[in-house]
Design an enzyme around this catalytic site. Sequence first.
Site, PDB file in Angstrom:
ATOM      1  CG  HIS A   1     -27.331  25.375   0.514  1.00  0.00           C
ATOM      2  ND1 HIS A   1     -27.437  24.150  -0.774  1.00  0.00           N
ATOM      3  CD2 HIS A   1     -27.753  26.148   0.450  1.00  0.00           C
ATOM      4  CE1 HIS A   1     -28.118  24.992  -1.641  1.00  0.00           C
ATOM      5  NE2 HIS A   1     -27.807  26.401  -1.229  1.00  0.00           N
TER       6      HIS A   1
ATOM      7  CB  ALA B   1     -12.158  -3.265 -17.043  1.00  0.00           C
TER       8      ALA B   1
ATOM      9  CB  CYS C   1      -1.102   0.004   0.679  1.00  0.00           C
ATOM     10  SG  CYS C   1      -2.010   1.926   1.355  1.00  0.00           S
TER      11      CYS C   1
ATOM     12  CB  ALA D   1      -4.506  -4.422 -15.069  1.00  0.00           C
TER      13      ALA D   1
ATOM     14  CE  LYS E   1      -5.499   5.781  -5.078  1.00  0.00           C
ATOM     15  NZ  LYS E   1      -5.456   4.600  -5.257  1.00  0.00           N
TER      16      LYS E   1
ATOM     17  CB  VAL F   1      -9.734  -1.075  -8.532  1.00  0.00           C
ATOM     18  CG1 VAL F   1      -9.786   0.599  -7.665  1.00  0.00           C
ATOM     19  CG2 VAL F   1     -10.915  -2.523  -7.884  1.00  0.00           C
TER      20      VAL F   1
ATOM     21  CB  ALA G   1      -5.137  -0.152   2.743  1.00  0.00           C
TER      22      ALA G   1
HETATM   23  P1  FAD Z   1       0.617  -5.892   1.827  1.00  0.00           P
HETATM   24  O1  FAD Z   1       0.735  -4.685   1.826  1.00  0.00           O
HETATM   25  O2  FAD Z   1       1.001  -6.579   0.918  1.00  0.00           O
HETATM   26  O3  FAD Z   1       2.226  -6.042   3.100  1.00  0.00           O
HETATM   27  C1  FAD Z   1       2.839  -7.172   3.172  1.00  0.00           C
HETATM   28  C2  FAD Z   1       4.302  -7.377   3.713  1.00  0.00           C
HETATM   29  O4  FAD Z   1       4.841  -8.459   4.469  1.00  0.00           O
HETATM   30  C3  FAD Z   1       4.813  -6.857   2.258  1.00  0.00           C
HETATM   31  O5  FAD Z   1       6.117  -4.842   3.116  1.00  0.00           O
HETATM   32  C4  FAD Z   1       6.036  -7.635   2.350  1.00  0.00           C
HETATM   33  O6  FAD Z   1       7.339  -7.678   1.840  1.00  0.00           O
HETATM   34  C5  FAD Z   1       6.052  -8.244   3.685  1.00  0.00           C
HETATM   35  N1  FAD Z   1       6.348  -9.712   3.779  1.00  0.00           N
HETATM   36  C6  FAD Z   1       6.195 -10.668   3.062  1.00  0.00           C
HETATM   37  N2  FAD Z   1       6.307 -12.211   3.467  1.00  0.00           N
HETATM   38  C7  FAD Z   1       7.029 -11.497   3.899  1.00  0.00           C
HETATM   39  C8  FAD Z   1       8.341 -12.230   4.900  1.00  0.00           C
HETATM   40  N3  FAD Z   1       8.351 -13.811   4.381  1.00  0.00           N
HETATM   41  N4  FAD Z   1       9.294 -12.188   5.552  1.00  0.00           N
HETATM   42  C9  FAD Z   1       9.170 -10.718   5.969  1.00  0.00           C
HETATM   43  N5  FAD Z   1       8.133  -9.604   5.381  1.00  0.00           N
HETATM   44  C10 FAD Z   1       7.379 -10.008   4.723  1.00  0.00           C
HETATM   45  N6  FAD Z   1      -5.789   0.003  -1.160  1.00  0.00           N
HETATM   46  C11 FAD Z   1      -6.775   0.072  -0.832  1.00  0.00           C
HETATM   47  O7  FAD Z   1      -7.813   0.374   0.662  1.00  0.00           O
HETATM   48  N7  FAD Z   1      -7.130   1.312  -2.114  1.00  0.00           N
HETATM   49  C12 FAD Z   1      -6.220   1.626  -2.215  1.00  0.00           C
HETATM   50  O8  FAD Z   1      -6.256   3.320  -2.561  1.00  0.00           O
HETATM   51  C13 FAD Z   1      -5.509   0.876  -2.997  1.00  0.00           C
HETATM   52  N8  FAD Z   1      -4.938   1.253  -3.804  1.00  0.00           N
HETATM   53  C14 FAD Z   1      -4.397  -0.773  -4.107  1.00  0.00           C
HETATM   54  C15 FAD Z   1      -3.195   0.663  -5.476  1.00  0.00           C
HETATM   55  C16 FAD Z   1      -2.397  -0.928  -5.944  1.00  0.00           C
HETATM   56  C17 FAD Z   1      -1.071  -0.351  -7.702  1.00  0.00           C
HETATM   57  C18 FAD Z   1      -1.777  -2.050  -5.801  1.00  0.00           C
HETATM   58  C19 FAD Z   1      -1.353  -2.463  -5.594  1.00  0.00           C
HETATM   59  C20 FAD Z   1      -3.234  -2.197  -4.307  1.00  0.00           C
HETATM   60  C21 FAD Z   1      -3.525  -1.258  -3.606  1.00  0.00           C
HETATM   61  N9  FAD Z   1      -4.832  -0.911  -2.836  1.00  0.00           N
HETATM   62  C22 FAD Z   1      -5.398  -0.200  -2.347  1.00  0.00           C
HETATM   63  C23 FAD Z   1      -4.674  -3.278  -2.142  1.00  0.00           C
HETATM   64  C24 FAD Z   1      -3.561  -2.441  -0.843  1.00  0.00           C
HETATM   65  O9  FAD Z   1      -2.394  -1.845  -1.241  1.00  0.00           O
HETATM   66  C25 FAD Z   1      -3.808  -4.030  -0.042  1.00  0.00           C
HETATM   67  O10 FAD Z   1      -4.891  -4.303   0.124  1.00  0.00           O
HETATM   68  C26 FAD Z   1      -2.671  -3.796   0.966  1.00  0.00           C
HETATM   69  O11 FAD Z   1      -1.903  -3.653   1.077  1.00  0.00           O
HETATM   70  C27 FAD Z   1      -2.922  -5.325   2.070  1.00  0.00           C
HETATM   71  O12 FAD Z   1      -1.655  -5.718   3.231  1.00  0.00           O
HETATM   72  P2  FAD Z   1      -1.478  -6.346   3.962  1.00  0.00           P
HETATM   73  O13 FAD Z   1      -0.756  -6.111   5.127  1.00  0.00           O
HETATM   74  O14 FAD Z   1      -2.167  -7.390   4.053  1.00  0.00           O
HETATM   75  O15 FAD Z   1      -0.730  -6.511   2.719  1.00  0.00           O
HETATM   76  P1  NAI Z   2      -9.678  -6.696  -9.939  1.00  0.00           P
HETATM   77  O1  NAI Z   2      -9.927  -7.974  -9.377  1.00  0.00           O
HETATM   78  O2  NAI Z   2      -9.941  -5.146  -9.582  1.00  0.00           O
HETATM   79  O3  NAI Z   2      -9.414  -6.400 -11.287  1.00  0.00           O
HETATM   80  C1  NAI Z   2      -8.761  -7.858 -11.637  1.00  0.00           C
HETATM   81  C2  NAI Z   2      -9.612  -7.498 -13.806  1.00  0.00           C
HETATM   82  O4  NAI Z   2      -9.273  -8.184 -14.050  1.00  0.00           O
HETATM   83  C3  NAI Z   2     -11.266  -8.243 -13.875  1.00  0.00           C
HETATM   84  O5  NAI Z   2     -12.411  -7.482 -14.289  1.00  0.00           O
HETATM   85  C4  NAI Z   2     -11.546  -9.389 -14.331  1.00  0.00           C
HETATM   86  O6  NAI Z   2     -12.550  -9.642 -14.930  1.00  0.00           O
HETATM   87  C5  NAI Z   2     -10.218  -9.354 -15.269  1.00  0.00           C
HETATM   88  N1  NAI Z   2      -9.551  -9.563 -15.829  1.00  0.00           N
HETATM   89  C6  NAI Z   2      -9.031 -11.425 -15.535  1.00  0.00           C
HETATM   90  N2  NAI Z   2      -8.699 -12.044 -15.888  1.00  0.00           N
HETATM   91  C7  NAI Z   2      -8.246 -10.873 -17.275  1.00  0.00           C
HETATM   92  C8  NAI Z   2      -7.370 -11.965 -18.347  1.00  0.00           C
HETATM   93  N3  NAI Z   2      -6.860 -13.080 -18.771  1.00  0.00           N
HETATM   94  N4  NAI Z   2      -8.602 -11.265 -19.390  1.00  0.00           N
HETATM   95  C9  NAI Z   2      -8.970  -9.460 -19.577  1.00  0.00           C
HETATM   96  N5  NAI Z   2      -8.997  -9.452 -18.377  1.00  0.00           N
HETATM   97  C10 NAI Z   2      -9.194  -9.876 -17.171  1.00  0.00           C
HETATM   98  O7  NAI Z   2      -8.114  -6.543  -9.524  1.00  0.00           O
HETATM   99  P2  NAI Z   2      -7.018  -5.315  -9.998  1.00  0.00           P
HETATM  100  O8  NAI Z   2      -7.298  -4.209 -10.653  1.00  0.00           O
HETATM  101  O9  NAI Z   2      -5.665  -6.123 -10.591  1.00  0.00           O
HETATM  102  O10 NAI Z   2      -6.575  -5.240  -8.661  1.00  0.00           O
HETATM  103  C11 NAI Z   2      -6.362  -6.279  -7.510  1.00  0.00           C
HETATM  104  C12 NAI Z   2      -6.216  -5.832  -6.309  1.00  0.00           C
HETATM  105  O11 NAI Z   2      -6.130  -4.923  -5.501  1.00  0.00           O
HETATM  106  C13 NAI Z   2      -8.263  -5.720  -6.295  1.00  0.00           C
HETATM  107  O12 NAI Z   2      -8.818  -6.208  -5.303  1.00  0.00           O
HETATM  108  C14 NAI Z   2      -7.887  -4.047  -5.731  1.00  0.00           C
HETATM  109  O13 NAI Z   2      -9.229  -4.257  -3.931  1.00  0.00           O
HETATM  110  C15 NAI Z   2      -7.182  -3.862  -4.921  1.00  0.00           C
HETATM  111  N6  NAI Z   2      -6.902  -2.254  -5.230  1.00  0.00           N
HETATM  112  C16 NAI Z   2      -8.043  -1.261  -4.631  1.00  0.00           C
HETATM  113  C17 NAI Z   2      -7.892  -0.130  -4.917  1.00  0.00           C
HETATM  114  C18 NAI Z   2      -9.025   1.474  -4.656  1.00  0.00           C
HETATM  115  O14 NAI Z   2      -9.304   0.508  -3.615  1.00  0.00           O
HETATM  116  N7  NAI Z   2      -8.956   2.010  -4.597  1.00  0.00           N
HETATM  117  C19 NAI Z   2      -6.776   0.253  -6.040  1.00  0.00           C
HETATM  118  C20 NAI Z   2      -6.152  -0.451  -6.948  1.00  0.00           C
HETATM  119  C21 NAI Z   2      -5.476  -1.915  -6.473  1.00  0.00           C
END
Ligand code: FAD
Ligand code: NAI
Length: 469
Positions: free
Chosen positions: A448, A183, A43, A273, A52, A185, A324
């Site tokens: 408002h 398509a 995150c 994605a 963001k 997030v 997150a």
């Molecule tokens: P993670 O954040 O994945 O953290 C896991 C940690 O564990 C990492 O630091 C990793 O290095 C560590 N780790 C793993 N295995 C080991 C090990 N064996 N030993 C030591 N360390 C280890 N969510 C939202 O709610 N809002 C958003 O706007 C949003 N935007 C996103 C945008 C993108 C591009 C992506 C990819 C994700 C986004 N997410 C968003 C999803 C969000 O990032 C995850 O849901 C969140 O980070 C999950 O938290 P976590 O603590 O479970 O795992």
């Molecule tokens: P996602 O699960 O949101 O979307 C993946 C999309 O890919 C789906 O629409 C699915 O139908 C499609 N798909 C799967 N296989 C495919 C294929 N072979 N060809 C074409 N389309 C295919 O996953 P995404 O966007 O990768 O995000 C991963 C996670 O990260 C999500 O679960 C989301 O919760 C989290 N995230 C959250 C954000 C937020 O809260 N704003 C921002 C970014 C990520």
Amino acid sequence: MADQFDLTIIGAGPGGYVCAIRAAQLGLKVAVVEKWATLGGTCLNVGCIPSKALLHASELFEEAGHGFKALGIDIPAPQLNLKQMMAHKADTVASNVGGVDYLFKKNKITLFRGIGSIAGTGRVLVTPQSGTQQEIATKNIVIASGSVSANLPGIEIDEQQIVTSTGALELAEVPRRLVVIGAGVIGLELGSVWMRLGAQVTVVEYLDRILPGMDSEVARQFQRMLQKQGMEFKLSSKVAGVDKQEDGSLKVRVEPAKGGEVETIDADVALVAIGRKPFTEGLGLDVAGVALDERGRVRVDGAYKTSVDGIYAIGDVIAGPMLAHKAEDEGIAVAEILAGQAGHVNYAAIPAVVYTNPEVASVGKTEDELKAEGVEYKIGKFPFTANGRAKAMLASQGFVKILADVNTDRVLGAHIVGKNAGEMIHEIVTLMEFSGAAEDLARTTHAHPTLSEAIREAALALGDGAIHI
Ligand code: FAD
Ligand code: NAI
């Protein structure tokens, strides 16, 4: 062997670091093992926060280029300084991960750097990048190892041209043509970033709709808005492969989801994605006897306990939305449970936001879910075209949709497409936490002129009627 800890957490993402802080606040002696150089997990380092930063900057770039004139602000066409935009992103990340360092020190949390693995009940091994292995003795273990990007077979990610979200947050220049696979997030947020900065974006989606899981009416209308912005969609289509050409470009092979003739789309960058998968490698779960479910997630009971006593799991590595704030709340719940309290997460009221422009925000049930469950529901809707503040801001796209039980008036779900939807959703989240009714919302005075008045109007529409439509 050093002192015994009450709790050792593997992974310092939003799940792990928040769990650590709450556990320390509740008086537990806490260790965290993290393999990355910085805290904050996906995150803070490569997810929510950097995306963001780029979404915000690119939205202002787009507005300065196309939105100011109508407001009476004449400026020359803005010039993109991508290097500075990336520096802003890096500064934002650094400041956030530094904040977690500070909180660890403040709460006297012991950090071990290296890969954590479970050697048995009450034993965690730490393998640093260099140096000797250490063993931590601990009463309890929380697995918070998060998730990683899923990939398609046969597609090789190089994070330069064929990228996951991590590479898409780091592109050195704006690609002329970006193909986004999925398509969801990530695809729509990062697709929006690069589209605003000048890329021609085509999104290929397997299903016949975007944003699966979100309310389908919302998804349909939102897709139209993105199309108006220039984003192209190929729905019901799957990517069969991505081929690198001699001239350095890519050819993305796309075929109908049901099979059929393959067509190719030329691209400079392809973003994969298609979802994320739980990360459990190297944790020693098989040795410890920790069971996984059919989708490779760590299986937990209602108190986040795995199949092994004293070992818990939270966040992306277990079932539920990969968000997150969901991970954070589970971290707090586990800490409370370990401290003898009644930790709990209300999964019926977890908001989800897509941070595009307009934003999409939702909480609770979608209309599709209520239909499938046979619930008798009513719909209150209000468009931002009838909201005074939205007109003043030239932000009248979108609407608020509230779903309530026909018999009890209880709010079951809400879906907002519109500017600042991600901030606005929370009054409905709070209402749902208190099992509130639409009438509660309708009788609450809203300042408002605010965009939030559209929420009240949608609630009024569930009773005697909205005022301004
Ligand atoms: P993670 O954040 O994945 O953290 C896991 C940690 O564990 C990492 O630091 C990793 O290095 C560590 N780790 C793993 N295995 C080991 C090990 N064996 N030993 C030591 N360390 C280890 N969510 C939202 O709610 N809002 C958003 O706007 C949003 N935007 C996103 C945008 C993108 C591009 C992506 C990819 C994700 C986004 N997410 C968003 C999803 C969000 O990032 C995850 O849901 C969140 O980070 C999950 O938290 P976590 O603590 O479970 O795992
Ligand atoms: P996602 O699960 O949101 O979307 C993946 C999309 O890919 C789906 O629409 C699915 O139908 C499609 N798909 C799967 N296989 C495919 C294929 N072979 N060809 C074409 N389309 C295919 O996953 P995404 O966007 O990768 O995000 C991963 C996670 O990260 C999500 O679960 C989301 O919760 C989290 N995230 C959250 C954000 C937020 O809260 N704003 C921002 C970014 C990520």
